[in-house]
Design a protein around this motif. Structure first.
Motif, short mmCIF file in Angstrom:
data_model
loop_
_atom_site.label_atom_id
_atom_site.label_comp_id
_atom_site.label_asym_id
_atom_site.label_seq_id
_atom_site.Cartn_x
_atom_site.Cartn_y
_atom_site.Cartn_z
N ILE A 120 3.59 -0.13 9.24
CA ILE A 120 4.58 -1.04 9.20
C ILE A 120 4.28 -2.67 9.28
O ILE A 120 3.36 -3.08 9.89
N GLY A 121 5.16 -3.04 8.12
CA GLY A 121 4.71 -4.61 8.08
C GLY A 121 5.59 -5.41 9.02
O GLY A 121 6.09 -4.85 9.96
N VAL A 122 5.23 -6.77 8.96
CA VAL A 122 5.88 -7.86 9.98
C VAL A 122 7.14 -7.69 10.02
O VAL A 122 8.00 -8.06 11.20
N ASP A 123 7.95 -7.45 8.83
CA ASP A 123 9.29 -7.03 8.98
C ASP A 123 9.92 -6.03 9.42
O ASP A 123 11.47 -5.51 9.50
N GLY A 124 9.17 -5.14 9.74
CA GLY A 124 9.64 -3.93 10.03
C GLY A 124 9.54 -2.74 9.09
O GLY A 124 9.97 -1.62 9.48
N SER A 125 9.32 -2.98 7.69
CA SER A 125 9.63 -2.32 6.70
C SER A 125 8.20 -1.38 6.80
O SER A 125 7.12 -1.78 7.14
N VAL A 126 8.03 -0.18 6.20
CA VAL A 126 7.01 0.79 6.22
C VAL A 126 6.44 0.27 4.64
O VAL A 126 7.16 0.15 3.70
N VAL A 127 5.17 0.03 4.65
CA VAL A 127 4.58 -0.26 3.55
C VAL A 127 3.48 0.80 3.18
O VAL A 127 2.97 0.74 2.08
N GLY A 128 3.43 1.89 3.62
CA GLY A 128 2.53 3.10 3.46
C GLY A 128 2.45 3.96 4.70
O GLY A 128 3.12 3.82 5.46
N ILE A 129 1.67 4.92 4.28
CA ILE A 129 1.16 5.89 5.35
C ILE A 129 -0.23 6.11 5.77
O ILE A 129 -0.90 6.00 4.63
N ASN A 130 -0.51 6.21 6.89
CA ASN A 130 -1.96 6.25 7.35
C ASN A 130 -2.76 7.62 6.80
O ASN A 130 -1.91 8.58 6.75
N GLU A 131 -3.77 7.56 6.14
CA GLU A 131 -4.42 8.75 5.62
C GLU A 131 -5.75 9.02 6.58
O GLU A 131 -6.01 10.02 6.72
N GLY A 132 -6.53 8.12 6.77
CA GLY A 132 -7.76 8.26 7.66
C GLY A 132 -8.48 7.23 7.56
O GLY A 132 -7.84 6.11 7.54
N TYR A 133 -9.96 7.23 7.81
CA TYR A 133 -10.56 6.11 7.94
C TYR A 133 -12.11 6.14 7.45
O TYR A 133 -12.55 7.51 7.06
#
Length: 236
Positions: free
Chosen positions: A154-167
């Motif tokens: 989640i970006g600073v404006d509350g929009s979703v910018v992607g989805i977590n995959e791993g590390y």
């Protein structure tokens, strides 16, 4: 000095954790994602997260075993799938991430509680050579834990910018040299909006009916407003 941007030719971890996440008891992010479970032949054995995309579909990572209700899998073999899921009310706005933007990684913990981690977006792209998709993923340095795969970034404006995959890395000492990841606390991987939007367009083309579900309209000018540049990772 020549700036070197290196594609990380390594395999990432999709289990365990790479830092300390915090429980979110306020419910601030609960409308942005939901929990998904594995189905037959191992019902409820595996958990992950998913983000609502539109009225009829949600998006999550593809690596969760025995994930039910998959309507479409990534055309390149990337770690992404759309699942059938009716929206419970509204769904989040989406956009491309900004380089250097502060983000919040969100998802479910093994204890079925919303967990979050804070970090920022980096320029260096990530390539998982074991996947053979050729897709370049994004990097942030927020901590992630098992179960957060598929959860929103989640970006600073509350929009979703992607989805977590791993590390990839757990500590700064694991971060490869000669990258622009200096200052990163760790290397967490996410599927950026550009890949998700590309695959949604391909999925739409496969739908054989006239009334097609509409994807969210992304914000396109947020990064300049913030004084930042868009993350320069191109989808194929």
């Amino acid at each position: 000095m020549i700036k070197i941007t290196v594609i990380l030719l390594v395999a990432l971890s999709t289990v365990g954790c790479n830092g300390f996440v915090k429980p979110d008891l306020s419910g601030e992010y609960n409308d942005s994602y939901f929990v998904v479970f594995s189905g037959f032949p191992a019902p409820f054995l595996y958990t992950a997260s998913a983000v609502q995309w539109n009225d009829d579909y949600a998006v999550t990572t593809r690596h969760t075993p025995f994930l039910p209700d998959i309507a479409y899998s990534c055309s390149t073999g990337c770690d992404l799938a759309f699942i059938k899921h009716k929206a419970d009310g509204s769904y989040p706005s989406w956009r491309a991430p900004c380089l250097g933007e502060e983000i919040t990684a969100v998802g479910v913990s093994p204890y079925m509680m919303t967990t979050t981690g804070k970090g920022k977006v980096y320029q260096t792209p990530f390539l998982n050579v074991k996947e053979n998709s050729g897709d370049l993923y994004g990097i942030h340095d927020a901590p992630v834990i098992k179960g957060m795969s598929g959860g929103p970034v989640i970006g600073v404006d509350g929009s979703v910018v992607g989805i977590n995959e791993g590390y990839y890395s757990v500590t700064p000492h694991d971060i490869p040299a000669q990258t622009d990841l200096r200052g990163a606390e760790r290397v967490s991987i996410f599927v950026p909006y550009s890949i998700i939007a590309r695959e949604w367009r391909l999925f739409q083309a496969q739908l054989n009916h006239d009334t097609r579900p509409i994807g969210p309209t992304p914000k396109t000018d947020f990064c300049p407003e913030l004084g930042l540049k868009p993350l320069n990772i191109k989808a194929k």
